[in-house]
Design an enzyme around this catalytic site. Structure first.
Site, PDB file in Angstrom:
ATOM      1  N   ASN A 347       0.735  -1.548   0.402  1.00  0.00           N
ATOM      2  CA  ASN A 347       0.043   0.114  -0.144  1.00  0.00           C
ATOM      3  C   ASN A 347       0.951   0.964  -0.350  1.00  0.00           C
ATOM      4  OD1 ASN A 347      -2.797   1.676  -0.139  1.00  0.00           O
ATOM      5  ND2 ASN A 347      -3.153   0.995   1.535  1.00  0.00           N
ATOM      6  N   HIS A 378      -9.191   3.525   8.783  1.00  0.00           N
ATOM      7  CA  HIS A 378      -8.576   2.311   7.379  1.00  0.00           C
ATOM      8  C   HIS A 378     -10.926   1.872   8.250  1.00  0.00           C
ATOM      9  CE1 HIS A 378      -4.431   1.171   7.002  1.00  0.00           C
ATOM     10  NE2 HIS A 378      -5.580   0.345   5.640  1.00  0.00           N
TER      11      HIS A 378
END
Length: 468
Positions: A347, A378
């Site tokens: 990521n 998140h």
């Protein structure tokens, strides 16, 4: 990931592809996601060829990218896509009305606050993420872009050049964007569904046709025998990434389905399986969880490249590189010999965002604050916080061990090879141990995973969140 019983084709977006979903036995939200990305890929090729800067003005390119992006959002997420548009317009108002010294603070608080509220509502709407591709994904990417632009605008207008790092100075934005530029940056069809986040100056240079040219000017082409600048094509890079995407899809449909994470906390598995075998299975199921990320991120990268965006320059061998927007380096992930190396290649664009808006600006405890921000971004599932708080401890411990021990193993090749093998195994298992709660989401299975002898937490795997 299987859907809950009784809702095999649930989606918040279009039901046009319901027959295909029923035929393949794949949830409709995932079918819509893939269909939009494949259509975006075709649109990107068309965009690069027929709406290139030599054929269309910047305004036309901005408008096309924005309108197609809005259409994809509505197709995938239906009326829930309004959350994207509300946040975008709120942030545009802040960008134009807030004072420059505070623009990055206000933008950050509003964007992260709105995202967090949506994460909270998502639990009640989708009960632990019953839809694997809901509106929160695009909202997370838009939040990254809003805060990135706000920080870079603050750097460009509100700070002196000598106060900035070399990277901050290069990416600083000197004037507020127009509404069309802002909408295009946040909602363009190349990144609306799966990202990645990119820097505003890079995106504007791409739209205006300066993106590739700027990178090519960094090389002395006359010394290489060229009498003019080359014209690098992204086609080879796109084809290569589509091959990775296809392999990842095959692995997702086979490996991922057959090695569920839920099995590692099954009572029979815990009672009858030796410790080393449990570690081995943990590694296997963690590997099995990766292909969906490899698929989504590599396809998103290919879409941007197909449009002509993502050129990063020329490597030492003279090869054109199209990895400016790449979100992962699979080889470096699978061969990582340190926790730091692993997370730096996983990521990648989110890690870059965390560094630019938090780590480089935090007045104290930058590592801890960065992990906490990552967890908040998140979502609010407890498993995320187990993962990121554990990640802080693993990072600090790994850094201390590496700084104090590594130099003892550099005196000979055999010692270095042995060190690399051991640190690879330890790194991979440390990652598995850290990310398991991220996949399990809830508190009960996480506690059971970390403390399998705790009888109070030994419920059945069937009690796990429905996406399992």
């Amino acid at each position: 990931m299987a859907e809950a019983p009784g809702a095999p084709h649930r989606t918040t977006g279009s039901t046009l592809l319901h027959p295909l979903s029923a035929l393949l036995g794949i949830p409709l939200d995932q079918i819509n996601f893939v269909a939009c990305q494949l259509f975006a890929l075709l649109a990107a090729f068309w965009f690069r060829i027929y709406l290139s800067p030599s054929h269309a003005s910047s305004a036309v390119r901005h408008a096309f990218a924005t309108l197609f992006g809005i259409y994809f959002a509505v197709f995938c997420f239906g009326w829930y896509s309004i959350h994207l548009f509300v946040l975008v317009m709120m942030s545009y108002g802040i960008m134009n009305m807030a004072s420059i010294p505070n623009i990055h603070r206000y933008s950050f608080v509003v964007a992260m606050g709105y995202l967090t509220l949506c994460h909270i509502s998502r639990i009640y709407i989708f009960h632990y993420g019953i839809l694997t591709t809901d509106f929160s994904g695009p909202l997370m990417i838009i939040t990254q872009k809003i805060t990135t632009l706000a920080c870079q605008l603050h750097d460009g207008i509100g700070r002196q050049a000598e106060e900035l790092t070399a990277e901050q100075n290069r990416l600083a934005v000197k004037s507020r964007p127009s509404l069309l530029e802002y909408l295009s940056y946040l909602l363009n069809f190349m990144s609306i569904i799966a990202g990645p986040c990119s820097n505003y100056k890079d995106y504007i240079a791409f739209i205006e046709g300066r993106h590739v040219h700027m990178k090519l000017l960094e090389v002395n082409w006359k010394q290489k025998g060229y009498d003019r600048l080359p014209d690098p094509s992204p086609t080879g890079a796109v084809m290569y990434k589509l091959c990775i995407t296809l392999v990842s899809l095959i692995l997702f449909l086979t490996l991922t389905k057959n090695f569920p994470m839920a099995y590692i906390i099954d009572n029979k598995f815990l009672d009858k399986t030796p410790f080393l075998s449990r570690l081995g299975y943990l590694y296997v199921v963690t590997q099995a969880a990766k292909p969906k990320y490899y698929f989504a991120w590599t396809l998103a990268d290919a879409v941007n490249n197909a449009a002509g965006y993502g050129f990063s320059g020329v490597d030492e061998r003279g090869t054109f590189r199209w990895d400016l927007l790449s979100n992962l380096n699979i080889w470096n992930i699978e061969t990582a010999t340190s926790f730091k190396m692993y997370i730096e290649n996983w990521n990648i664009q989110t890690a870059a965002w965390l560094k630019r808006v938090c780590y480089d600006r935090a007045p104290w405890y930058p590592t801890a604050l960065t992990f906490i921000l990552s967890a908040l971004w998140h979502g609010i599932y407890p498993g995320y916080y187990f993962t990121f708080l554990t990640g802080i401890l693993i990072t600090l411990a790994a850094r201390a061990i590496r700084n104090n021990c590594r130099h003892y193993f550099l005196s000979s090749v055999p010692l270095k090879i042995a060190y690399d093998i051991v640190t690879w195994a330890v790194t991979q298992l440390a990652v598995c141990y850290t990310v398991a709660p991220f996949v399990m989401l809830a508190v009960e299975p996480t506690i059971k995973f970390y403390n399998p002898t705790d009888q109070a937490g030994r419920g059945q795997a069937e009690d796990l969140p429905p996406q399992w």
